[in-house]
Design a protein around this motif. Structure first.
Motif, PDB file in Angstrom:
ATOM      1  N   MET A   1       0.807  -1.215   0.000  1.00  0.00           N
ATOM      2  CA  MET A   1       0.000   0.000   0.000  1.00  0.00           C
ATOM      3  C   MET A   1       0.844   1.272   0.000  1.00  0.00           C
ATOM      4  O   MET A   1       0.302   2.366   0.044  1.00  0.00           O
ATOM      5  CB  MET A   1      -0.939   0.000   1.212  1.00  0.00           C
ATOM      6  CG  MET A   1      -1.917  -1.160   1.220  1.00  0.00           C
ATOM      7  SD  MET A   1      -2.933  -1.262  -0.272  1.00  0.00           S
ATOM      8  CE  MET A   1      -3.956   0.160  -0.072  1.00  0.00           C
ATOM      9  N   MET A   2       2.144   1.135  -0.061  1.00  0.00           N
ATOM     10  CA  MET A   2       3.026   2.305  -0.076  1.00  0.00           C
ATOM     11  C   MET A   2       2.896   3.017  -1.419  1.00  0.00           C
ATOM     12  O   MET A   2       2.789   2.370  -2.460  1.00  0.00           O
ATOM     13  CB  MET A   2       4.485   1.888   0.148  1.00  0.00           C
ATOM     14  CG  MET A   2       4.731   1.185   1.453  1.00  0.00           C
ATOM     15  SD  MET A   2       5.092   2.262   2.822  1.00  0.00           S
ATOM     16  CE  MET A   2       6.539   3.088   2.313  1.00  0.00           C
ATOM     17  N   PRO A   3       2.908   4.361  -1.423  1.00  0.00           N
ATOM     18  CA  PRO A   3       2.794   5.082  -2.691  1.00  0.00           C
ATOM     19  C   PRO A   3       4.070   4.968  -3.520  1.00  0.00           C
ATOM     20  O   PRO A   3       5.161   4.764  -2.984  1.00  0.00           O
ATOM     21  CB  PRO A   3       2.569   6.531  -2.254  1.00  0.00           C
ATOM     22  CG  PRO A   3       3.175   6.612  -0.898  1.00  0.00           C
ATOM     23  CD  PRO A   3       2.982   5.251  -0.280  1.00  0.00           C
ATOM     24  N   GLY A   4       3.912   5.122  -4.833  1.00  0.00           N
ATOM     25  CA  GLY A   4       5.063   5.093  -5.734  1.00  0.00           C
ATOM     26  C   GLY A   4       5.942   6.315  -5.559  1.00  0.00           C
ATOM     27  O   GLY A   4       7.146   6.274  -5.784  1.00  0.00           O
ATOM     28  N   GLN A   5       5.339   7.439  -5.159  1.00  0.00           N
ATOM     29  CA  GLN A   5       6.113   8.646  -4.894  1.00  0.00           C
ATOM     30  C   GLN A   5       5.368   9.503  -3.880  1.00  0.00           C
ATOM     31  O   GLN A   5       4.152   9.391  -3.733  1.00  0.00           O
ATOM     32  CB  GLN A   5       6.374   9.429  -6.174  1.00  0.00           C
ATOM     33  CG  GLN A   5       5.147   9.988  -6.845  1.00  0.00           C
ATOM     34  CD  GLN A   5       5.513  10.799  -8.080  1.00  0.00           C
ATOM     35  OE1 GLN A   5       6.632  11.254  -8.248  1.00  0.00           O
ATOM     36  NE2 GLN A   5       4.555  10.969  -8.963  1.00  0.00           N
ATOM     37  N   VAL A   6       6.100  10.355  -3.196  1.00  0.00           N
ATOM     38  CA  VAL A   6       5.530  11.276  -2.221  1.00  0.00           C
ATOM     39  C   VAL A   6       6.071  12.656  -2.546  1.00  0.00           C
ATOM     40  O   VAL A   6       7.283  12.844  -2.678  1.00  0.00           O
ATOM     41  CB  VAL A   6       5.931  10.881  -0.779  1.00  0.00           C
ATOM     42  CG1 VAL A   6       5.423  11.917   0.211  1.00  0.00           C
ATOM     43  CG2 VAL A   6       5.406   9.501  -0.438  1.00  0.00           C
TER      44      VAL A   6
END
Length: 64
Positions: free
Chosen positions: A13-18
């Motif tokens: 569930m971690m985003p590809g970018q922040v």
């Protein structure tokens, strides 16, 4: 018996970018509008109230 593999379930569930932006503003209520370059016409609007000497944060997720 323990396996030698890490538990990666929470990583999916971690985003590809922040992306982070910091903008100094006066205390009070502010409207934040975010438009997505990859999704024309899609925008998110949020209101944040900044206390004197404080800060506010808005979390915005990209549409899928």
């Amino acid at each position: 018996a323990a396996l030698d593999e890490p538990d990666t379930r929470s990583w999916t569930m971690m985003p590809g970018q922040v992306l982070v932006a910091r903008v100094p503003v006066a205390p009070g209520a502010h409207t934040v509008e975010v438009e997505f370059a990859g999704a024309p016409g899609v925008r998110r609007v949020a209101t944040v109230n900044v206390a004197p000497g404080g800060f506010g944060a808005v979390v915005v997720t990209e549409p899928r």
